[in-house]
Every structure is written in C-alpha cells, then in structure tokens.
Design an enzyme around this catalytic site. Structure first.
Site: not given
Length: 440
Positions: A159, A194, A365
C-alpha cells in the site's frame, strides 16, 4: 539494499578492459543510436533467464532496474523508440507497457484528524464479521509453532506504507520496505494515510486505545508500493510482490525444502493484502501473482470502486480473492464493483491514521483488510490446532479444505440465494470461518 537488486552486470574498474570487452560484446546485440535524453520509458518484460543478457539492454541505452526471483520478469528503463528492438533481444519473451495502479479508497482519504488517543472501540466492521467472537479462544493472529519467539503468520500489506510508530500498530509491524520508480529503500513511512488505515483494520492492537483489528496480534510486513498521492505503477507492484514474498531475509525458500507459506524457517507472508487496483494490467503482474499463489500464499485485493460489472486488477485474477464492500445495513454501495468473490464492511470504517490519529474512510480498500485479517485468523487457528495451513484454493471451491472454500461456505448469504453479482458468495464471517477451518 544492493543484495535484492539482481540482474545488474558488475564491470571491472580497469577502463582498458571495459573498452576491449565492449568491442567484442556490443556488436552481438542490436544497438540503438538515437538520443535517449528525456525519452526513457519503463517497461515490464517477461524473460527467459537462461538467455536474457542485461548487457544487450545496455547496448540499447537501456537499464535493467530489477529482475524478480519469484517469476521470470524484468523491469527495464529504455528509450521509447528502442522498445521494438528490446522485444527482439534473445531471452525477451514479450514486453508490456507500464501503467498506473491506485489505492481503492472512496471518497478520497481525509486529512488531519484528532491527535488525542481515544479509548478503544470496536469498529462496526469488526463486529459485523464477528471477529471479536474468535479472540476469546486465543486465536488473535499470533502463533509460535517452534517456540523461537517469532510468529508464524504474517500479512504483507502492499500500500502507501504505514505510520511506523503509531501506538496502535507499532508492536505488530515486524518489517517494512518501499519501492518507488524501481528504487528500493527502507523508507516505508506512510505520508498518505491509506496504508495506515488498511493496516489498522488487519492488525490494530488490543491496547485500550483507538481501535482493534481483525487479527490484532498478527505480524505485519509493510510494503510501500504506492506514493504519497495514493498511486504507483504496475512495475513497482511487481517488485513489491517479489520483495514481500522474500521477506526480511531476502530469500524465497531459505531452507530449500519446497515449503514456503507457514514454514518457520522462511520469511514469506501467509497473506498478501492489496487495497489497490487498476485496469489492463501487464501479463507479468499475473505471472508474479501466480508464482506467489503457487507457494501457498493467499492473496486478497480490492474489487474496485468504479461501479463496474467486474473487479479491477489484480482482484480480477482467478488466483486472487476479490473483495466488494457493504455498509452497516449490509447493502452494497453503488460504487462497489460487481462480481466480487466475497463482500465485507467498507463504508465509514474507523481505523488508524498517520500522526497517531484515527479516521473513517470508505471503499473496497477498507473491505479488503477485513478479509485479509480473517484469512490470518484461519491460518493461525490451523497451526495452533496442530493442523497444516490450508492452501489458498480456487474461485469455485465449496469445501472446507481450502481457504477460499472455507470463506465461501461460511459467508453470510445476501442478495440472491447462492453466489450473486453483488455479494459474491456472501459477507465474510470470521467466527464461522475459523470454526470451520479447524473442525472441517
């Protein structure tokens, strides 16, 4: 990090020797004589390692950035007008253009946050899949089969990196690495948010603050392949998967016994979690994923947030578990791509965020780490019960002898009976999955 960059030819220091060598070597290869200034492009080449010669690439004014150990794939920088010549070199099977891969959060990640450390809460998604019902039995993601103090289950989160010192994560992060534009470093700090958020859903620690993850004691490999803007390239993803499978020791099968996932002597992760995706992925991406899958690693990826009729890549590959999103009412949002394998909570998910904070984000996600954490629980429970790891399995499995089979038969059916285009096999149920995995 030089040890993990392979396929680069080392040349002696004597200038005369170099000159003589080039006289005899370069005429054997096609030579690109145009200007390379400002015209280089990155391509992904499938190669035959026995025939591939990096010096032939250099003769085209190119550079071999990385050669994978996991699959016969090379990442190459080369003048755009020389790509055609590259594809004709001995040992080059095919050449694909690079492309962009994105973090699958929707809406875009928030900024800032409350820096205070709130009391721990159970996020609704963890509760929805009944992960908290697994923990009292001692299944939290941690298991040490050989008693060496190291856990046998790792989840590699590929990620934007992770907030290394977040108090809800730091204790579970055992290794990290980063790749950006083909350059490998140890700078895997998350400056986007994220990756930290996704990691928290997998493994936020049970420590009285913030949140708690699905497998709150599992070991995490933080692999940064997306930049601070939340995007990266297919070529960097190929390198990231190769690095993740090697793990901290940089070797795929350290003891040479042919067993990688679940082997205490090897550093490979048991789960690879990718909350990212894109379209028209090069064949080499599939090659590297198949190689990881063949080693017994379960691969989980976000289905995508385009409201499309099918998952994005890499979730679309048959070796990968594609995860769609649901909200608190069990409904699939309009933006969640259809035909996932399973669904999981992905709307207004509270999790860890950089600067020791917490945020609510939405997207497939956010759904993906719920499934990745569940797989970690399944495999940890198996080892703790004296059972071998389950193989990843296939899309159509409906028996309890594979990870995917367990997920399919224990998922809470929603939508139309059986598999349907909105929920796939249903909404993942961590408690039932673990119970089934250890009892058959």
């Amino acid at each position: 990090m030089a040890a993990v960059v392979i396929g680069v030819i080392q040349v002696g220091t004597k200038i005369a020797a170099i000159a003589i060598a080039l006289i005899f070597i370069l005429p054997l290869f096609p030579v690109y004589t145009g200007s390379a200034a400002g015209a280089s492009t990155v391509v992904i080449a499938k190669i035959n390692p026995e025939e591939f010669n990096p010096q032939a690439v250099e003769a085209l004014q190119g550079k071999v950035i990385y050669v994978a150990d996991l699959a016969p794939v090379a990442i190459i920088s080369i003048p755009g007008k020389a790509v055609g010549l590259l594809s004709k070199l001995p040992g080059v099977v095919n050449v694909s253009e690079d492309g962009v891969v994105y973090a699958m959060a929707k809406p875009p990640w928030a900024g800032g946050g409350n820096k205070s450390q709130p009391a721990e809460v159970l996020p609704w998604g963890i509760d929805y899949i009944d992960a908290e019902m697994v923990w009292p039995g001692g299944v939290t993601g941690w298991v040490d089969v050989n008693g060496d103090g190291d856990g046998e289950i790792e989840v590699a989160v590929i990620d934007t990196g992770v907030d290394k010192d977040h108090p809800d994560l730091a204790g579970n992060i055992v290794w990290g690495i980063a790749v950006w534009n083909g350059k490998i470093s140890s700078n895997y700090q998350d400056r986007n948010g994220h990756g930290t958020h996704v990691t928290g859903t997998v493994a936020a620690i049970d420590n009285d603050i913030g949140v708690i993850g699905v497998a709150h004691s599992v070991e995490i490999y933080a692999v940064k392949a997306l930049g601070n803007g939340g995007y990266g390239s297919w070529s960097d993803l190929v390198i990231a998967i190769d690095l993740a499978v090697k793990g901290p020791d940089g070797v795929i099968d350290a003891d040479g016994d042919g067993v990688v996932a679940g082997d205490p002597e090897d550093d490979a992760p048991e789960v690879i979690s990718m909350s990212l995706g894109g379209s028209s992925a090069p064949q080499a991406v599939h090659d590297i994923i198949k190689a990881a899958y063949d080693l017994g690693i379960t691969i989980v990826a976000a289905a995508g947030n385009d409201g499309a009729a099918s998952p994005s890549y890499p979730a679309a590959y048959p070796e990968v578990i594609a995860v769609g999103a649901i909200d608190e009412n069990g409904n699939v949002p309009s933006w969640s791509n259809m035909n996932p394998e399973v669904a999981a909570p992905g709307v207004n998910i509270l999790s860890t965020y950089p600067d020791d904070t917490y945020e609510e984000l939405s997207g497939t996600s956010m759904a993906t780490p719920h499934v990745s954490g569940t797989v970690a629980l399944i495999q940890a429970a198996r080892l703790a019960s004296g059972l071998p790891l389950l193989p990843p399995g296939s899309e159509g499995d409906t028996t309890a002898d594979t990870v995917r089979g367990v997920l399919h038969i224990t998922a809470a059916d929603a939508g139309d009976p059986g598999y349907d285009s909105l929920y796939g096999y249903g909404i993942v149920d961590a408690y039932d999955a673990v119970q089934t995995a250890v009892s058959g």
